[in-house]
Each structure stands twice: as C-alpha cells, then as structure tokens.
Design an enzyme around this catalytic site. Structure first.
Site, PDB file in Angstrom:
ATOM      1  N   CYS A 131      -4.456   1.011   6.583  1.00  0.00           N
ATOM      2  CA  CYS A 131      -4.834  -0.340   6.999  1.00  0.00           C
ATOM      3  C   CYS A 131      -6.339  -0.441   7.129  1.00  0.00           C
ATOM      4  CB  CYS A 131      -4.243  -0.656   8.373  1.00  0.00           C
ATOM      5  SG  CYS A 131      -2.503  -0.481   8.380  1.00  0.00           S
ATOM      6  N   GLY A 244      10.358   6.234  -3.991  1.00  0.00           N
ATOM      7  CA  GLY A 244      11.271   6.089  -5.124  1.00  0.00           C
ATOM      8  C   GLY A 244      12.574   6.845  -5.015  1.00  0.00           C
ATOM      9  N   THR A 266      12.438   1.338  -1.165  1.00  0.00           N
ATOM     10  CA  THR A 266      12.746   0.263  -2.101  1.00  0.00           C
ATOM     11  C   THR A 266      14.225   0.238  -2.508  1.00  0.00           C
ATOM     12  OG1 THR A 266      10.470   0.269  -2.874  1.00  0.00           O
ATOM     13  CG2 THR A 266      12.100  -0.643  -4.390  1.00  0.00           C
TER      14      THR A 266
END
Ligand SMILES: Cc1cc2nc3c(=O)[nH]c(=O)nc-3n(C[C@H](O)[C@H](O)[C@H](O)COP(=O)(O)O)c2cc1C
Length: 311
Positions: A131, A244, A266
C-alpha cells in the site's frame, strides 16, 4: 488412511493448511451458504483500514487470459464496523480468523495492530504492505526492505498475535522477506497481485477506471511458486503460498517449494467451494502417496542441483 493435515504457522495452530486469500472471500460469513466454513484451516478477511473506504470507481475487475485484473482500491467497512457487525459471527464459524489490514502511514498501521490485538476472536494478523506510504510520496511500504521493516517493527511492538507479512512481487522479495523477518514477523505470505494493466484498443482507454491494477489467478501461479521457493530458502520463518491456486495439485506446488500453508484467492470467484476442493485434493494426494503427516511435504521438492540461469 487417516491423514494428519495439521500445521503450525508462526505459532498459530491450524487444523489444515488451506486458508482463503484476502479480498476474494469477503469477510468469510457471506460464504456460509455455500460451504462448511469449519472445514477451512482459516479465513483471511478482506483488508481492513481504520476508517471505512469506498474504493475505486468501476470498472474495477477485468478478466484476462487465465487471470483477473483488479483495482478494487481496498474498499472495506472499517475496523469499528467489522468488530461490531461481522467479527462476532465470524468467530463462531469454527475456523481460524486472520485479519488482513493496512494503513496510510506507519502510525496508522501501529494503531490498527493495537486495536486488533485487543479483539477476541481474531487469531492472527496479515499485514498488507503493498500500500502507498502517503507521507513518503506514495511509494508502497513493501517495495523497499527499510520501509517494510519499519512498518513490521511498529506493528510487532503493538501486538503479540501471530503476524504474517504479505509480500509484493513488485520488489526484491528475498530482501524484503529477510527485512521483515528481522523486524519480528512470525511468517510471510507470497504473494500479492502483480502490477498490471489492460487497454481496449477500440476506445483507446484503459479497461480499469484506475488505469492500472493487480493481476491474479492461474496466470500468476508460476511467478508465485518461484517467489515462494526463493523466500523459503532465504528465511527461517514459515511461508504461506498464494497465487493462482485452483486445485490440490496447485497447492502442493507451493508446499513442495517450501510453503507451510496456502491461500486460495481468485478461484473463489469461479467456485465458492474452491478452498474445500483444494483441501480435499491435498488430502487425496496424501492418502494416495501414503503420506501420514501433511507437514512432511513442506519443502519436499526434489531437484538435481541448484537452479542456474534461465532459458
Ligand atoms: C478482487 C481482489 C481483491 C483483493 N484484495 C486484497 C486485499 O484487500 N488485501 C490483500 O492483501 N490482498 C488482496 N488481494 C490479493 C489476494 O489476496 C492474493 O494475494 C492474490 O490475488 C493472488 O492470489 P490468487 O491468484 O489466488 O487470487 C486481492 C485480490 C483480488 C483478486
């Protein structure tokens, strides 16, 4: 065959190594209708900040070949709303609760850590250092070993809970991993999304309103496995593999490369039960290969020597 799937990550005991990745599984309880949350090793929450954030304007998500490009902008309900409205239910799900959090300054990170330290039902913290450091011109804390160590040390001083620092692929991950381990991290997670962008030639405009975003999904897995491999050999604290993972075999790539646990991200967008499927896949592998204790697979990669140059 009875397989012992338990594992310890920086003092945090998990019934199994499968966690959900931050930002891909809401605050966890939204998924209770789809799967038995108590089967998970743990839930990592959406990244929290001190105050609520609305995030970026849409479009915030774009599909790419075998991947997902996102620029959500860290939208979240803020610490107070989370503690009051979400945590009580989450703490009753029968799984470990790991709160992912971030701040705009070292002081804000430290304040978050102190407040989270006092919250019953929070088992561990995951520190998102990808961030921007607003006071230092917006460069992400996680891109330099010195700033990553500074924010880790400030957080460490305010909490005794297990502290996992999440590494960015947009840096020298080995140097940053060594720096945060030296500053008191109990574990590191590899990795956050890869900085990326997509353009629509028909309109000459970026596909994300934020112009750039972060790439995740199967497309990034080999990058994340390599990062896990490099980092696991460089530090003595445990590594959590992320990037992944769609199946048990995908997760085992990270484990053999040196990860003690894994996070499923994801994959939750295409199958809300993905994390449980990953867990079942790991268990089936262990049974098939007569592995009684999952943890004996950690770092079990067989190689014929050290890696040399690429190509
Ligand atoms: C929509 C979306 C939101 C995310 N939000 C966060 C977040 O708030 N904090 C964080 O540390 N990582 C966040 N991530 C990164 C994921 O936790 C994970 O590190 C990354 O997506 C790679 O894993 P995957 O390929 O399995 O998704 C987000 C990823 C996606 C796709």
């Amino acid at each position: 065959m009875n397989v012992d799937l338990s594992v310890e990550i920086g003092g945090l005991r998990l019934k199994n190594p499968v966690l959900t990745a931050s930002g891909t599984f809401g605050y966890g309880i939204e998924f209770a209708d789809y799967l038995d949350l108590s089967r998970l090793g743990g839930i990592v929450t959406k990244g929290l900040s001190l105050l609520p954030r609305r995030g970026n304007p849409p479009p915030r998500i774009v599909e790419t070949p075998s991947g997902l490009l996102n620029a959500i902008g860290l939208e979240n309900v803020g610490l107070e709303n989370f503690a009051r409205d979400i945590l009580p239910a989450l703490a009753k799900t029968g799984t470990r609760v790991i709160v992912n959090f971030f701040g705009d300054s070292v002081e804000e990170y430290a304040q978050m850590a102190a407040e989270l330290d006092g919250l019953g039902g929070v088992d561990a913290l995951e520190l998102n250092i990808s961030c921007p450091n607003v006071k230092a011109g917006g460069m992400a804390f996680g891109t330099r070993p010195e700033s990553a160590a500074a924010v880790t040390a400030a957080v460490r001083a305010r909490t005794g809970k297990t502290l996992i620092v999440k590494l960015s692929p947009a840096c020298d991950a080995v140097a940053v991993a060594r720096a945060v381990a030296g500053a008191g991290a109990d574990a590191v997670s590899c990795m956050n999304t890869i900085p990326a962008m997509a353009i629509d030639p028909a309109t000459r405009r970026p596909r994300l309103a934020n112009v750039t975003g972060g790439l995740s999904g199967p497309a990034v897995r080999p990058v994340a496995v390599k990062m896990t491999f490099d980092v696991a050999r460089a530090v003595t604290i445990p590594v959590v593999g992320v990037g992944g993972i769609m199946s048990g075999d995908d997760a085992l790539e990270f484990v053999m490369a040196g990860a003690s646990g894994v996070e499923v991200g994801t994959a939750n967008f295409t199958d809300p039960c993905a994390a449980v499927r990953v867990l079942d896949g790991i268990e089936a592998y262990c049974a098939r290969h007569r592995v009684r204790e999952y943890r004996t697979l950690i770092g079990s990669l067989l190689t014929d020597g050290a890696p040399t140059s690429c190509g």
